[in-house]
Motif scaffolding. Structure first.
Motif, PDB file in Angstrom:
ATOM      1  N   UNK A   1      -7.592  -9.466  12.340  1.00  0.00           N
ATOM      2  CA  UNK A   1      -7.596  -8.843  11.024  1.00  0.00           C
ATOM      3  C   UNK A   1      -8.997  -8.971  10.464  1.00  0.00           C
ATOM      4  N   UNK A   2      -9.553  -7.860   9.999  1.00  0.00           N
ATOM      5  CA  UNK A   2     -10.930  -7.811   9.512  1.00  0.00           C
ATOM      6  C   UNK A   2     -10.934  -7.378   8.050  1.00  0.00           C
TER       7      UNK A   2
ATOM      8  N   UNK B   1      -7.225  -4.722  12.930  1.00  0.00           N
ATOM      9  CA  UNK B   1      -6.652  -4.242  11.672  1.00  0.00           C
ATOM     10  C   UNK B   1      -7.688  -4.489  10.581  1.00  0.00           C
ATOM     11  N   UNK B   2      -8.277  -3.416  10.080  1.00  0.00           N
ATOM     12  CA  UNK B   2      -9.264  -3.515   8.999  1.00  0.00           C
ATOM     13  C   UNK B   2      -8.502  -3.399   7.685  1.00  0.00           C
ATOM     14  N   UNK B   3      -8.727  -4.362   6.783  1.00  0.00           N
ATOM     15  CA  UNK B   3      -8.030  -4.347   5.505  1.00  0.00           C
ATOM     16  C   UNK B   3      -9.020  -4.388   4.346  1.00  0.00           C
ATOM     17  N   UNK B   4      -8.583  -3.808   3.256  1.00  0.00           N
ATOM     18  CA  UNK B   4      -9.313  -3.904   1.993  1.00  0.00           C
ATOM     19  C   UNK B   4      -8.300  -4.353   0.961  1.00  0.00           C
ATOM     20  N   UNK B   5      -8.659  -5.377   0.196  1.00  0.00           N
ATOM     21  CA  UNK B   5      -7.768  -5.892  -0.834  1.00  0.00           C
ATOM     22  C   UNK B   5      -8.156  -5.285  -2.171  1.00  0.00           C
ATOM     23  N   UNK B   6      -7.196  -4.619  -2.774  1.00  0.00           N
ATOM     24  CA  UNK B   6      -7.375  -4.127  -4.136  1.00  0.00           C
ATOM     25  C   UNK B   6      -6.843  -5.230  -5.038  1.00  0.00           C
TER      26      UNK B   6
ATOM     27  N   UNK C   1      -8.052 -13.959  -1.120  1.00  0.00           N
ATOM     28  CA  UNK C   1      -7.877 -14.815   0.054  1.00  0.00           C
ATOM     29  C   UNK C   1      -6.397 -14.998   0.389  1.00  0.00           C
ATOM     30  N   UNK C   2      -5.586 -15.278  -0.599  1.00  0.00           N
ATOM     31  CA  UNK C   2      -4.146 -15.417  -0.358  1.00  0.00           C
ATOM     32  C   UNK C   2      -3.568 -14.134   0.227  1.00  0.00           C
ATOM     33  N   UNK C   3      -3.999 -13.000  -0.304  1.00  0.00           N
ATOM     34  CA  UNK C   3      -3.499 -11.707   0.164  1.00  0.00           C
ATOM     35  C   UNK C   3      -3.888 -11.470   1.620  1.00  0.00           C
ATOM     36  N   UNK C   4      -5.114 -11.840   1.990  1.00  0.00           N
ATOM     37  CA  UNK C   4      -5.568 -11.686   3.378  1.00  0.00           C
ATOM     38  C   UNK C   4      -4.710 -12.530   4.312  1.00  0.00           C
ATOM     39  N   UNK C   5      -4.474 -13.788   3.958  1.00  0.00           N
ATOM     40  CA  UNK C   5      -3.695 -14.664   4.838  1.00  0.00           C
ATOM     41  C   UNK C   5      -2.221 -14.270   4.889  1.00  0.00           C
TER      42      UNK C   5
ATOM     43  N   UNK D   1     -15.805 -16.071   1.277  1.00  0.00           N
ATOM     44  CA  UNK D   1     -16.088 -16.544   2.640  1.00  0.00           C
ATOM     45  C   UNK D   1     -15.761 -18.029   2.784  1.00  0.00           C
ATOM     46  N   UNK D   2     -16.180 -18.833   1.838  1.00  0.00           N
ATOM     47  CA  UNK D   2     -15.898 -20.272   1.915  1.00  0.00           C
ATOM     48  C   UNK D   2     -14.406 -20.522   1.857  1.00  0.00           C
ATOM     49  N   UNK D   3     -13.714 -19.817   0.980  1.00  0.00           N
ATOM     50  CA  UNK D   3     -12.254 -19.982   0.861  1.00  0.00           C
ATOM     51  C   UNK D   3     -11.540 -19.511   2.119  1.00  0.00           C
ATOM     52  N   UNK D   4     -12.048 -18.466   2.771  1.00  0.00           N
ATOM     53  CA  UNK D   4     -11.419 -18.021   4.019  1.00  0.00           C
ATOM     54  C   UNK D   4     -11.435 -19.137   5.056  1.00  0.00           C
TER      55      UNK D   4
END
Length: 143
Positions: free
Chosen positions: A10-11, A37-42, A90-94, A124-127
């Motif tokens: 996931x990117x 899977x490329x994602x963008x978080x709104x 970050x939560x949404x990405x995970x 980035x740090x939170x990821x």
């Protein structure tokens, strides 16, 4: 050292340049069996007025995906895109990574001053520090 992703990654991509740059950095590490899977978080404002309409943000996400697809489609077996919505990036990405059973979240850290990182929460740090799946930070490929 050789690193190859032959599973699902996931990117997250924040803007068109970030998406294209990360895709280019990831491409040498892909195989024909790779699923990207490329994602963008709104980011939703959580009750406060949003900065732009959902339609504008979705159009922006499609621009990000278009720029990222170019380098990826030459090497990856499958390239998918997804627009995600959440109040915490970050939560949404995970959550998406877990739902899609990815092998890793892969990103290229964006440049920025320490002051900007403090204002933005340093995604980035939170990821890396809040990872619920493996996370790979690709080396920066500054122009």
């Amino acid at each position: 050292m050789s690193l190859t992703f032959d599973g699902t990654v996931l990117v997250p991509a924040a803007d068109p340049e970030d998406g294209e740059r990360t895709a280019a950095a990831l491409t040498p590490h892909l195989s024909p069996s790779s699923r990207v899977i490329v994602v963008n978080v709104i980011e939703k404002a959580g009750g406060a007025p949003d900065k732009a309409s959902v339609e504008q943000r979705e159009e922006y996400a499609r621009t990000i995906f278009e720029r990222a697809r170019g380098p990826l489609e030459e090497r990856a077996g499958t390239v998918e895109t997804a627009i995600l919505f959440g109040t915490d990036v970050v939560e949404t990405i995970f959550e998406a990574a877990t739902e899609r059973d990815v092998d890793a979240v892969v990103f290229e850290p964006r440049g920025g001053s320490r002051f900007v990182e403090l204002l933005t929460g340093d995604v980035a740090r939170r990821l890396v520090t809040e990872a619920s799946v493996p996370v790979v930070a690709l080396p920066r490929t500054d122009d």
